[in-house]
Enzyme design. Structure first.
Site, PDB file in Angstrom:
ATOM      1  N   GLU A 190      56.321  42.647   9.156  1.00  0.00           N
ATOM      2  CA  GLU A 190      55.302  42.466   8.122  1.00  0.00           C
ATOM      3  C   GLU A 190      55.195  43.663   7.182  1.00  0.00           C
ATOM      4  OE1 GLU A 190      52.305  39.382  10.426  1.00  0.00           O
ATOM      5  OE2 GLU A 190      51.860  41.514  10.444  1.00  0.00           O
ATOM      6  N   THR A 195      57.510  40.566  23.215  1.00  0.00           N
ATOM      7  CA  THR A 195      56.814  40.745  21.934  1.00  0.00           C
ATOM      8  C   THR A 195      57.173  39.721  20.881  1.00  0.00           C
ATOM      9  OG1 THR A 195      58.445  42.408  21.363  1.00  0.00           O
ATOM     10  CG2 THR A 195      56.328  43.170  22.132  1.00  0.00           C
ATOM     11  N   THR A 253      55.659  32.087  11.989  1.00  0.00           N
ATOM     12  CA  THR A 253      54.254  32.293  11.603  1.00  0.00           C
ATOM     13  C   THR A 253      54.266  33.058  10.269  1.00  0.00           C
ATOM     14  OG1 THR A 253      54.153  34.243  13.033  1.00  0.00           O
ATOM     15  CG2 THR A 253      53.286  32.175  13.921  1.00  0.00           C
ATOM     16  N   SER A 306      45.037  36.362  11.324  1.00  0.00           N
ATOM     17  CA  SER A 306      46.351  35.981  11.839  1.00  0.00           C
ATOM     18  C   SER A 306      46.490  36.477  13.260  1.00  0.00           C
ATOM     19  CB  SER A 306      47.462  36.528  10.950  1.00  0.00           C
ATOM     20  OG  SER A 306      47.430  37.931  10.931  1.00  0.00           O
ATOM     21  N   LYS A 337      61.084  34.208  16.852  1.00  0.00           N
ATOM     22  CA  LYS A 337      60.068  34.372  15.809  1.00  0.00           C
ATOM     23  C   LYS A 337      59.293  35.643  16.141  1.00  0.00           C
ATOM     24  CE  LYS A 337      56.199  34.031  15.655  1.00  0.00           C
ATOM     25  NZ  LYS A 337      55.028  34.967  15.863  1.00  0.00           N
ATOM     26  N   ASN A 380      47.582  41.894   6.986  1.00  0.00           N
ATOM     27  CA  ASN A 380      46.769  41.839   8.196  1.00  0.00           C
ATOM     28  C   ASN A 380      45.281  42.045   7.949  1.00  0.00           C
ATOM     29  OD1 ASN A 380      48.703  41.376  10.456  1.00  0.00           O
ATOM     30  ND2 ASN A 380      49.694  43.113   9.432  1.00  0.00           N
TER      31      ASN A 380
END
Lengths: 391, 391
Positions: free
Chosen positions: A267, A187, A146, A391, A176, A386
């Site tokens: 991220e 998670t 993603t 997302s 992922k 974010n």
């Protein structure tokens, strides 16, 4: 490599058109046997996506012949229609592959609260089935990304491959996950495969033992997903049944490697932070303290700024129920004991924080238990990733 | 106004040189009586700053004649020397003001883990004592700022001021706090003063009742301070003893006003978020769910991006122990029920998020209890403010 490193597995990864970008978004992993044993662990979030509810039921049978995974949509919070869509996905894969739908696990990842484009997904399963290959593991790993910047795979080979008497076996997998990473169980989406000949009960014990100290101890941003799934499939194609300890150790090794890769690709992160809690009264205490430190936004900002702000570590420890005395706490950052006995320790100017990996040790002086939690820093890039789009 | 709005109080705020910037950093609040009753609530962080440990002891006597507050240093995690410094601060104020040190509360705020410059602080107390004034409330409020961009004060006047029979009474106060804001108890420094004639037991009951639903329900960044202190002092100078309910209501009003100001000035925030949990089985459930939503970094980023990402609300609710069924959850953002029965509700495009205040309602459909938590968005500015330098 990836999920096709072990014998007996084929896989594919294709672009079905679920993602508007046109990037790969559908993966298929097939266990060609002879054994088709499986185990799975799932998110402990009480709001579970439709594919989690479905796959939990499939796994109760201890047998999985195929896994369909899609990115581009989580199929979470989508009500009865979402569950029907997951069911239809399993039915379609079963039809195409000549299996029962009850042997097909489904995993989804992406935005919560939107229905999947089934008009794209179902034909995509046919395309993926036609592309199945013993070399398809990498493509499958790419198709489940993603916001991941890289795909994540890991393989270990055990036993004595090539020798006449011994013979080896392999365990590999893909993962992922880049955000909404926090313990709950997994998670993330992870599929592990092995050609060792292992029954579902042993797979389950090994998987739970491994995830407890790997994926469960990754806490990137404190946010628990609705879709976390870790599956472990055995084809038995190597014809070897390893010892329980040997097998569990291999599962743990691959899980630890993938967990580390997840944190490394979190991220917006610029620092990977290893939080090690030592001399705790119990492992539960050590994990609680480690998580509280790992989730402290102020500390995560400080680490981003390469500031060895141990006061923020102590203020986080102070919010836990763990056994400790405030005036006996020691904290080291990158090897320098900047806090001793709950107060000022060695000179914080000695702490070198130029490198990506940061190592925090919290000594609770309350026993001998230990635990390590992996997290990352909090950055403006995380906020951007974010907030700039859904997302 | 501020702490000198009520009769019987004097205050001062000066620059003692504790802050390297030269900004005001020392405040003194004196209760000139005739009553000197007091109550206090303190952080529930187990790592408590020296001034918290000291003031907790002072408050046990139910009497406070003066409060010394400094910014520029938290005096937390400073060991026995830090406690000696707090003691010396109280002794100095007591000497200068002709009081016993046991009647002097001390509050500190700033960086954890550094000793205060006592060579600046002690002479500063003399300077502050010389500057004490019935009009010193604003200056005191300014002197306790750290990363606050504005000073925060609030006042209510009750009863019938000016009438011959009735006569009024006043309650006012000041607060500081912009980061490390999360419930524990107070999460900030607050001093409230009143000229109503109220004993310490009543002050304590009113203060606990008020903070429970105000400061305790502010959760800016999930990080609990080592120094949180809220003090309520009564001078009795108005000669009026209000009813218990009337008094508690006034304390609640001032606390709510200051709590709202704290959120409005939270570090880096661009949105103030009101999280209202309704139809919970219990108030405990409602608070737990509200806090989990308020602490979800992904949601806080989405709100920053004006994205009504209700999936992140549901994934947060799913991590709690509260009573609810996932398929009965409803969520509204700014009046639009974007999630109904755990799935897609009204069109999210209808949600107008242009304004600073964002209102999230989570309906648990499990009872009739409710709670409101105030938080703010997570921004690149927050990251910058907490990574660019130590605080």
């Amino acid at each position: 490599m990836s999920v096709t490193a072990a014998k007996g597995f084929t896989a594919a990864g294709i672009a079905a058109g679920i993602k508007q970008s046109g990037n790969p978004d559908l993966a298929l992993v097939v266990n060609n046997g002879p054994r088709r044993a499986a185990a799975g662990v799932f998110t402990s979030n009480r709001v579970k996506a439709a594919p989690v509810l479905w796959s939990e039921q499939v796994l109760k049978g201890g047998q999985v012949s195929a896994v369909v995974l899609n990115s581009g949509g989580a199929n979470a919070c989508t009500g009865p229609k979402g569950f029907q869509d997951t069911h239809a996905t399993a039915e379609k894969a079963a039809d195409v592959l000549g299996l029962g739908a009850g042997e097909v696990a489904v995993c989804s990842t992406g935005l919560i609260g939107e229905l999947l484009p089934m008009d794209k997904l179902l034909p995509g399963i046919e395309t993926a089935a036609a592309a199945l290959s013993e070399h398809g593991g990498e493509k499958a790993a790419i198709a489940i990304k993603t916001t991941d910047t890289v795909h994540k795979t890991s393989v270990v080979t055990c036993g004595s491959p090539g020798t006449e008497s011994g013979g080896g076996w392999t365990l590999g997998g893909m993962a992922k996950g880049a955000g909404m990473l926090a313990p709950g169980l997994a998670t993330m989406l992870v599929v592990l495969t092995t050609d060792a000949d292992v029954d579902s009960g042993t797979l389950d014990a090994a998987l739970r033992s491994a995830t407890r100290v790997t994926f469960d101890r990754v806490d990137s941003d404190g946010c628990m997903s609705t879709n976390d799934t870790v599956l472990l499939l055995s084809s038995g194609a190597a014809g070897i049944t390893p010892g329980h300890e040997e097998f569990t150790e291999a599962v743990r090794t691959v899980c630890a490697d993938l967990a580390r890769q997840l944190i490394g690709d979190a991220e917006g992160a610029s620092k990977d932070i290893k939080v090690e809690v030592i001399n705790a009264a119990t492992e539960v205490d050590a994990v609680e303290v480690g998580r509280c430190i790992a989730r402290n936004n102020l500390l995560k900002c400080a680490i981003h700024g390469e500031d060895p702000n141990w006061g923020r570590v102590l203020s986080a420890i102070g919010t836990t129920q763990a056994a400790f005395e405030p005036d006996q706490l020691d904290v080291a950052i990158n090897g320098v004991w900047v806090c001793k006995n709950g107060g000022v320790g060695d000179d914080r100017a000695l702490v070198d924080m130029r490198y990506r990996e940061v190592h925090i040790v919290a000594d609770l002086a309350a026993g001998s238990a230990t635990a390590t939690i992996w997290t990352n820093d909090l950055t403006a890039d995380y906020v951007h990733e974010n907030s700039a789009y859904s997302s």
